[in-house]
Design a protein around this motif. Sequence first.
Motif, mmCIF file in Angstrom:
data_model
loop_
_atom_site.group_PDB
_atom_site.id
_atom_site.type_symbol
_atom_site.label_atom_id
_atom_site.label_comp_id
_atom_site.label_asym_id
_atom_site.label_seq_id
_atom_site.Cartn_x
_atom_site.Cartn_y
_atom_site.Cartn_z
ATOM 1 N N MET A 1 36.410 58.451 47.615
ATOM 2 C CA MET A 1 36.451 57.854 46.280
ATOM 3 C C MET A 1 37.595 56.849 46.184
ATOM 4 N N GLN A 2 37.373 55.808 45.397
ATOM 5 C CA GLN A 2 38.433 54.840 45.183
ATOM 6 C C GLN A 2 39.503 55.415 44.264
ATOM 7 N N ALA A 3 40.704 54.859 44.396
ATOM 8 C CA ALA A 3 41.799 55.276 43.528
ATOM 9 C C ALA A 3 41.539 54.815 42.105
ATOM 10 N N LYS A 4 42.169 55.475 41.149
ATOM 11 C CA LYS A 4 41.978 55.147 39.741
ATOM 12 C C LYS A 4 43.290 54.684 39.136
ATOM 13 N N VAL A 5 43.305 53.465 38.636
ATOM 14 C CA VAL A 5 44.472 52.888 37.977
ATOM 15 C C VAL A 5 44.057 52.452 36.578
ATOM 16 N N VAL A 6 44.835 52.831 35.578
ATOM 17 C CA VAL A 6 44.577 52.406 34.195
ATOM 18 C C VAL A 6 45.742 51.555 33.716
ATOM 19 N N ILE A 7 45.413 50.377 33.218
ATOM 20 C CA ILE A 7 46.416 49.470 32.675
ATOM 21 C C ILE A 7 46.276 49.429 31.174
ATOM 22 N N VAL A 8 47.373 49.668 30.462
ATOM 23 C CA VAL A 8 47.405 49.497 29.015
ATOM 24 C C VAL A 8 48.278 48.278 28.755
ATOM 25 N N GLY A 9 47.657 47.187 28.268
ATOM 26 C CA GLY A 9 48.466 45.990 28.132
ATOM 27 C C GLY A 9 47.714 44.796 27.596
ATOM 28 N N SER A 10 48.214 43.634 27.954
ATOM 29 C CA SER A 10 47.824 42.377 27.322
ATOM 30 C C SER A 10 46.733 41.636 28.070
ATOM 31 N N LEU A 11 45.963 40.883 27.293
ATOM 32 C CA LEU A 11 45.017 39.908 27.823
ATOM 33 C C LEU A 11 45.306 38.589 27.113
ATOM 34 N N ASN A 12 45.587 37.542 27.872
ATOM 35 C CA ASN A 12 45.864 36.221 27.308
ATOM 36 C C ASN A 12 45.007 35.177 27.993
ATOM 37 N N MET A 13 44.687 34.122 27.267
ATOM 38 C CA MET A 13 44.157 32.946 27.922
ATOM 39 C C MET A 13 45.348 32.037 28.230
ATOM 40 N N ASP A 14 45.516 31.719 29.501
ATOM 41 C CA ASP A 14 46.616 30.864 29.917
ATOM 42 C C ASP A 14 46.198 29.398 29.812
ATOM 43 N N LEU A 15 46.988 28.617 29.086
ATOM 44 C CA LEU A 15 46.772 27.183 28.949
ATOM 45 C C LEU A 15 47.844 26.519 29.803
ATOM 46 N N VAL A 16 47.456 26.041 30.985
ATOM 47 C CA VAL A 16 48.413 25.674 32.021
ATOM 48 C C VAL A 16 48.428 24.173 32.252
ATOM 49 N N THR A 17 49.617 23.608 32.161
ATOM 50 C CA THR A 17 49.789 22.200 32.528
ATOM 51 C C THR A 17 50.825 22.093 33.628
ATOM 52 N N ARG A 18 50.601 21.165 34.543
ATOM 53 C CA ARG A 18 51.583 20.871 35.585
ATOM 54 C C ARG A 18 52.279 19.563 35.233
ATOM 55 N N ALA A 19 53.611 19.539 35.400
ATOM 56 C CA ALA A 19 54.416 18.373 35.059
ATOM 57 C C ALA A 19 55.502 18.191 36.122
ATOM 58 N N PRO A 20 56.105 17.002 36.185
ATOM 59 C CA PRO A 20 57.139 16.778 37.204
ATOM 60 C C PRO A 20 58.300 17.755 37.079
ATOM 61 N N ARG A 21 58.651 18.088 35.848
ATOM 62 C CA ARG A 21 59.737 19.036 35.590
ATOM 63 C C ARG A 21 59.502 19.659 34.222
ATOM 64 N N LEU A 22 60.293 20.674 33.898
ATOM 65 C CA LEU A 22 60.173 21.310 32.588
ATOM 66 C C LEU A 22 60.817 20.407 31.534
ATOM 67 N N PRO A 23 60.178 20.205 30.386
ATOM 68 C CA PRO A 23 60.734 19.296 29.375
ATOM 69 C C PRO A 23 61.995 19.855 28.722
ATOM 70 N N ARG A 24 62.879 18.944 28.334
ATOM 71 C CA ARG A 24 64.046 19.304 27.537
ATOM 72 C C ARG A 24 63.648 19.346 26.061
#
Length: 305
Positions: A1-24
């Motif tokens: 049998m496979q192992a059983k893991v239960v996660i209690v936590g968050s689900l987010n939609m990640d809105l991801v942008t790539r940029a040359p550097r982090l903005p000030r």
Amino acid sequence: MQAKVVIVGSLNMDLVTRAPRLPRGGETLAGHSFVTVPGGKGANQAVAAARLGASVAMIGCVGDDAYGDQLRAALVAEGIDCTAVTAVPGESSGVALIVVDDNSQNAIVIVAGGNGHVSAEVVDRFDTLLSQAEVIICQLEIPMATVGHVLKRGRELGKIVILNPAPASEPLPADWYALIDYLIPNESEASLLTGLPVDSVATADSAATALLASGASKVIITLGPQGSLLATSSRSQHFAAPKVQALDTTAAGDTFVGGFAAALAEGKSESEAIQFGQIAAALSVTRAGAQPSIPTFDEVQGFKP
């Protein structure tokens, strides 16, 4: 049998942008690209555990919007039991706004949305899942009172309880430490929890000692390219990280936690589970995105430094 893991936590939609550097502050930058990717620390860890060999269930909340449907569908596609992922009427799903720079460092702003509705009452409706678990994992992207409730219930049930204290913004409640089998912070989280600088293996050892003194049973501090440190009352051991070329560090810590939990649930030793989780995390940083970057069990098994 496979192992059983239960996660209690968050689900987010990640809105991801790539940029040359982090903005000030007050600055507008031109970015390279933009994508939407299913994420959230809880969901990321669930996907990691599932891809890395465990049978997984997720307890959490999404909004009654298109993102919520997509987030749930992404987990179902991984074979994760989502009977306990519920939609909250009139609420948005959680989102994470992520900027990744050309050095693969990121800055993240999260909006809780449905994640703020993961209450003790919601968790109790799915107590059967906790009872069936071998390993229970929590993070800090759902209400703190709920996390404390899950930790206590996990201890009552005699399960292996893992807390990834992320994102950390304040010290943990003192009575939590005795409820946790493995406390797994990264460098900045360990520093925030202890008030000590953590930027090397030696300073991580000092922080781990402080966390053990607070009542933690076992501490694993993840150190990025420096690997990780396991500390218990009887020993401290450093594990060097596999050498890879990093592209995007998003979800590396989540991949480690999910891989570590999957390996533990399968009966691997602590050392084996840590090494397994580190290989999985190393592979994840060679790819862009959160859940898309998480490797499979076969990829980890076939990894050659």
